[in-house]
Write a protein that holds these residues in place. Structure first.
Motif, PDB file in Angstrom:
ATOM      1  N   CYS A  31       0.837  -1.218   0.118  1.00 59.17           N
ATOM      2  CA  CYS A  31       0.111  -0.146  -0.129  1.00 59.17           C
ATOM      3  C   CYS A  31       0.781   1.327   0.054  1.00 59.17           C
ATOM      4  O   CYS A  31       0.409   2.231  -0.602  1.00 59.17           O
ATOM      5  CB  CYS A  31      -1.039  -0.116   1.239  1.00 59.17           C
ATOM      6  N   PRO A  32       2.002   1.371   0.482  1.00 57.72           N
ATOM      7  CA  PRO A  32       2.644   2.545   0.471  1.00 57.72           C
ATOM      8  C   PRO A  32       3.060   2.911  -0.896  1.00 57.72           C
ATOM      9  O   PRO A  32       3.065   4.096  -1.400  1.00 57.72           O
ATOM     10  CB  PRO A  32       4.121   2.274   1.235  1.00 57.72           C
ATOM     11  N   VAL A  33       3.518   1.998  -1.855  1.00 55.93           N
ATOM     12  CA  VAL A  33       3.856   2.239  -3.093  1.00 55.93           C
ATOM     13  C   VAL A  33       2.625   2.779  -3.783  1.00 55.93           C
ATOM     14  O   VAL A  33       2.553   3.518  -4.611  1.00 55.93           O
ATOM     15  CB  VAL A  33       4.359   1.074  -3.733  1.00 55.93           C
ATOM     16  N   TYR A  34       1.460   1.934  -3.591  1.00 59.56           N
ATOM     17  CA  TYR A  34      -0.068   2.478  -4.310  1.00 59.56           C
ATOM     18  C   TYR A  34      -0.371   3.583  -4.110  1.00 59.56           C
ATOM     19  O   TYR A  34      -0.684   4.455  -4.735  1.00 59.56           O
ATOM     20  CB  TYR A  34      -0.964   1.369  -3.813  1.00 59.56           C
ATOM     21  N   VAL A  70       4.886  -5.231 -12.935  1.00 63.40           N
ATOM     22  CA  VAL A  70       3.797  -5.777 -12.022  1.00 63.40           C
ATOM     23  C   VAL A  70       3.893  -5.453 -10.631  1.00 63.40           C
ATOM     24  O   VAL A  70       5.174  -5.390 -10.081  1.00 63.40           O
ATOM     25  CB  VAL A  70       4.115  -7.454 -12.156  1.00 63.40           C
ATOM     26  N   PHE A  71       2.954  -5.005 -10.111  1.00 66.65           N
ATOM     27  CA  PHE A  71       2.896  -4.997  -8.520  1.00 66.65           C
ATOM     28  C   PHE A  71       2.016  -5.946  -7.992  1.00 66.65           C
ATOM     29  O   PHE A  71       0.967  -6.332  -8.314  1.00 66.65           O
ATOM     30  CB  PHE A  71       2.054  -3.620  -8.118  1.00 66.65           C
ATOM     31  N   ALA A  72       2.351  -6.431  -6.617  1.00 61.36           N
ATOM     32  CA  ALA A  72       1.604  -7.293  -6.033  1.00 61.36           C
ATOM     33  C   ALA A  72       1.874  -7.439  -4.494  1.00 61.36           C
ATOM     34  O   ALA A  72       3.007  -6.924  -4.160  1.00 61.36           O
ATOM     35  CB  ALA A  72       1.711  -8.979  -6.619  1.00 61.36           C
ATOM     36  N   THR A  73       1.091  -7.608  -3.663  1.00 61.03           N
ATOM     37  CA  THR A  73       1.272  -7.604  -2.132  1.00 61.03           C
ATOM     38  C   THR A  73       1.961  -8.930  -1.680  1.00 61.03           C
ATOM     39  O   THR A  73       2.405  -9.605  -2.646  1.00 61.03           O
ATOM     40  CB  THR A  73       0.041  -7.357  -1.282  1.00 61.03           C
ATOM     41  N   SER A  74       2.032  -9.106  -0.368  1.00 60.39           N
ATOM     42  CA  SER A  74       2.957 -10.010   0.091  1.00 60.39           C
ATOM     43  C   SER A  74       2.040 -11.611   0.127  1.00 60.39           C
ATOM     44  O   SER A  74       0.940 -11.340  -0.124  1.00 60.39           O
ATOM     45  CB  SER A  74       3.323  -9.797   1.724  1.00 60.39           C
ATOM     46  N   VAL A 162       7.514  -3.610   4.114  1.00 61.83           N
ATOM     47  CA  VAL A 162       6.760  -2.441   4.020  1.00 61.83           C
ATOM     48  C   VAL A 162       7.153  -1.488   4.899  1.00 61.83           C
ATOM     49  O   VAL A 162       7.126  -0.134   4.287  1.00 61.83           O
ATOM     50  CB  VAL A 162       5.269  -3.042   4.791  1.00 61.83           C
ATOM     51  N   ASP A 163       7.941  -1.821   6.015  1.00 64.07           N
ATOM     52  CA  ASP A 163       8.772  -0.521   6.641  1.00 64.07           C
ATOM     53  C   ASP A 163       9.923  -0.025   5.958  1.00 64.07           C
ATOM     54  O   ASP A 163      10.148   1.221   5.979  1.00 64.07           O
ATOM     55  CB  ASP A 163       9.276  -1.381   7.929  1.00 64.07           C
ATOM     56  N   VAL A 164      10.656  -0.989   5.078  1.00 61.58           N
ATOM     57  CA  VAL A 164      11.371  -0.189   3.973  1.00 61.58           C
ATOM     58  C   VAL A 164      10.605   0.783   3.040  1.00 61.58           C
ATOM     59  O   VAL A 164      11.398   1.788   2.772  1.00 61.58           O
ATOM     60  CB  VAL A 164      12.311  -1.470   3.081  1.00 61.58           C
ATOM     61  N   GLN A 165       9.482   0.531   2.773  1.00 59.09           N
ATOM     62  CA  GLN A 165       8.939   1.159   1.552  1.00 59.09           C
ATOM     63  C   GLN A 165       8.633   2.597   2.412  1.00 59.09           C
ATOM     64  O   GLN A 165       8.400   3.612   1.713  1.00 59.09           O
ATOM     65  CB  GLN A 165       7.391   0.741   1.335  1.00 59.09           C
TER      66      GLN A 165
END
Length: 545
Positions: A31-34, A70-74, A162-165
Motif C-alpha cells: 500500500c505505501p507504493v500504491y 507488475v505490483f503485488a502484495t505479500s 513494508v517498513d522499507v517502503q
C-alpha cells in the motif's frame, strides 16, 4: 537534498525508466507504493488475479518492446505471480515484478501473509532482490531493469518490506549499471561469423530455423533480408511465428511435433541447419541426435547456456540475433540452393492443395476450427495482434492464421492455459491502434474469464473468438490416441453459457454453429465497435491436426 520515502523512490525510478503502465493488485504490504502511485502519471491496470498481471505485463512487453512491470502484495499476492513468472521466464519476456513484504523484524516468523517469495521464485527469475537497506533501492531498480531487458530477457523480482517502503532516503537514480559477473554478449565473434558465412555459402540444402529470440531482438526484418539475399528457406518454432510474414515466399511454416509437413520435411532434408534464437526443445525437434548426424548445425543465441543443450552445434555463435544477422548480411555469399528451394516450394504447394481436402465437413451444429482460422486471418488487419491460448486452439491458430505484419503471442515453453486474454489486455495497452484478437478454448477461458472485468473497466476494444468443444480438447485427443479412448476428467460439463457470461459484463456475444454463417459472424466480430465475444461450436472429437 530533500528526503522522500522508498515508495516514492520506486515511482520516481519507474518514471525515469519511462514506464507508462503497471499491472497489479494491491494489498496491505504494498500500500505505501500504491499510495504514492496516485501522484505519478503512470496508468495502473487492476487485474482480477495476480497471475494475470504477469501475463498482461508479458503481452505489454512483447507488443511494445519495453519491460513490463507488475505490483503485488505479500503472501498469496506474491505467490500468485509464480506461474506467470515461470511463463515469462520460459519465453524470455522482460519483466520487473515488485512485491510487498512483511516488515524486516517480522521476516522468518511466519506472520500473517508472509512468504519467502525470493526463494520461491528463484527457479523462474533471472535474478531477485530482497531490499533490506532503503538506501539501495535506486541501485536495485536500475539493475533490475537492466538485467530484465539485456542478454536473454526475463523476469526480475524485487521484494520490498513494508517498513522499507516507508523509510525516508535522499534518493538519486543511477545513470548506469555495472554488475560484476554479468556481461552479456551482443556482437558475434568475428571468426565465428566468418565460419557461419562460409558454411551458408557452401551449403546445398540450407535451412534457417527462427525462434522467439528473433522477435525479442527485433530481428525479423534483418532475418528476412538475409533469407532474400542468400535465397535461404526459413521455418520457425511456435514462438517464432510472425517474425517473418506467413506469405513470404521463402517461409515454409512451423516445424515440430505440431508443425506442418513441409517444415518438418525441410528439417529432415537440410545439410545445414542455422538455428537463430530458439532452444530447439522437444516439441520443435524430437530427434536431435538424428539432426546432428544428418546436418551441420549452426546455433545462434544470446544465451550461451542454450547452445548445444538440446542439439549439438557444429558452429556455436553467442550474441544478439539482430546484431549477428546484421553482421552476416555484410559477409555471406549466396549458396547454390535454388533446386532445394524449388523442391520445398513444390512440397508447400502440394500440401496447400491437400489442405482443404483433408478437412472433413463438420457435423451439423459445429464449425471446423482450421477453416475458421483461415477465414479469420483473411479479414484481420495487416498489423493485427493475435493472442492464442494453449491447447488445440493454439495449434489451430498456429496453422490456420496467415499473419502479414502482425504479431502472434502465445505461451510456448510453459504452455500456460489462461494466458491469452490478459496478454491481449497488455498488448492492446501497448499498441492501442492495432487490432487485437484473442483465440482461446472454453477450458482456457474459464481460467481467465474474470479478466473480462478488467477489459471492460479499461474500455479496451478486444475481440474474443472462443472455440467451444465443452472439453479439455488436447487432453481428450491424447486420451483417445494413447490411452485407448479412456476419457478421464476431460469433459467440461457444467460450463457456462458464454453468451450469458458476456452479457453479464455488458459485452455483445454471438454463437456460431454452422459454417454457412462463418463469414457473417467473423465480420460481426471484427467490424463491430468495442469488445465482442464470438463463441464457435466445435466438435469435441475434432483433432488438432
Amino acid at each position: 537534498m530533500a528526503l522522500i520515502t522508498v515508495a516514492q523512490a520506486v515511482l520516481e525510478a519507474l518514471t525515469a525508466q519511462k514506464v507508462r503502465v503497471v499491472f497489479g493488485y494491491p494489498g496491505a504490504a504494498i500500500c505505501p507504493v500504491y499510495d504514492r502511485l496516485l501522484d505519478f502519471p503512470i496508468r495502473h491496470v487492476l487485474v482480477r488475479q495476480e497471475q494475470n498481471a504477469v501475463h498482461a505485463a508479458s503481452g505489454y512487453a512483447r507488443a511494445s518492446g519495453q519491460t513490463g512491470v507488475v505490483f503485488a502484495t505479500s503472501g498469496p499476492g506474491a505467490t500468485n505471480l509464480l506461474t506467470g513468472l515461470a511463463t515469462a521466464y520460459m519465453d524470455s519476456i522482460p519483466l520487473v515484478a515488485i512485491t510487498g513484504q512483511v516488515s524486516l523484524d517480522q521476516i522468518g516468523k511466519d506472520v500473517f501473509q508472509e512468504a519467502d517469495i525470493t526463494g520461491a521464485a528463484e527457479p523462474f527469475t533471472k535474478y531477485s532482490y530482497l531490499c533490506k537497506d532503503p538506501r539501495q533501492i535506486g541501485r536495485i531498480l536500475k539493475e533490475a531493469f537492466y538485467i530484465a531487458a539485456s542478454g536473454r530477457p526475463g523476469p526480475v523480482l524485487i521484494d520490498l518490506p513494508v517498513d522499507v517502503q516507508r523509510a525516508e532516503i535522499a534518493f538519486s537514480y543511477p545513470d548506469s549499471v555495472s554488475i560484476r559477473g554479468y556481461k552479456p554478449t551482443f556482437a558475434g565473434n568475428a571468426l565465428q561469423i566468418k565460419r557461419v558465412a562460409e558454411a551458408i555459402a557452401s551449403a546445398r540444402r540450407p535451412l534457417v530455423c527462427i525462434g522467439g529470440g528473433v522477435l525479442s531482438a527485433g530481428a525479423g526484418a534483418e532475418t528476412a533480408r538475409l533469407a532474400e539475399r542468400c535465397g535461404l528457406p526459413v521455418v520457425s518454432t511456435l514462438m517464432g511465428l510472425s517474425a517473418i510474414p506467413s506469405s513470404h515466399p521463402l517461409y515454409f511454416g512451423m516445424l515440430g511435433a505440431y508443425g506442418n509437413e513441409t517444415a518438418n520435411f525441410a528439417v529432415r532434408g537440410a545439410d545445414l541447419l542455422v538455428i537463430i534464437g530458439a532452444r530447439a526443445g522437444d516439441r520443435a525437434m524430437a530427434t536431435p541426435s538424428f539432426l546432428e548426424k544428418r546436418s551441420r548445425v549452426v546455433h545462434i543465441d544470446v544465451d550461451p547456456a542454450e547452445i548445444g543443450k538440446n542439439v549439438g552445434a557444429s558452429i556455436p555463435l553467442v550474441g544478439d540475433a539482430k546484431s549477428i544477422v546484421s553482421q552476416l548480411l555484410d559477409c555471406t555469399g549466396r549458396p547454390d540452393c535454388g533446386e532445394w528451394v524449388e523442391r520445398l516450394t513444390r512440397k508447400r504447394e502440394e500440401a496447400e492443395a491437400l489442405w482443404a481436402q483433408r478437412l472433413s465437413p463438420p457435423k451439423p451444429g459445429f464449425i471446423h476450427p482450421l477453416r475458421f482460422m483461415r477465414r479469420l486471418s483473411e479479414r484481420l488487419a495487416s498489423d493485427a495482434v493475435v493472442t492464442a491460448d494453449v491447447g488445440q486452439n493454439q495449434i489451430w491458430a498456429a496453422h490456420g492464421l496467415r499473419l502479414r505484419q502482425g504479431r502472434f503471442l502465445t505461451s510456448g515453453g510453459m504452455g500456460t492455459m489462461g494466458y491469452s486474454l490478459p496478454a491481449a489486455i497488455g498488448a492492446k495497452l501497448a499498441a492501442p491502434g492495432r487490432q487485437t484478437v484473442v483465440v482461446c478454448g472454453d477450458g482456457s477461458l474459464q481460467m481467465q474469464q474474470m479478466e473480462l472485468a478488467t477489459l471492460c473497466q479499461e474500455g479496451l476494444d478486444i475481440k474474443l473468438a472462443v472455440l467451444d468443444n465443452r472439453s479439455l480438447g488436447m487432453v481428450r485427443e491424447l486420451q483417445r490416441l494413447q490411452y485407448g479412448g479412456r476419457l478421464s476428467a476431460s469433459a467440461l460439463d457444467g460450463g457456462p453459457d458464454f453468451l450469458k457470461l458476456a452479457e453479464a459484463y455488458a459485452l455483445p456475444g454471438l454463437r456460431l454453429t454452422e459454417e454457412e454463417q462463418m463469414e457473417e459472424a467473423i465480420r460481426w466480430l471484427l467490424e463491430g465497435s468495442g469488445p465482442r465475444l464470438l463463441c464457435c461450436a466445435v466438435d469435441p472429437d475434432e483433432r488438432s491436426l
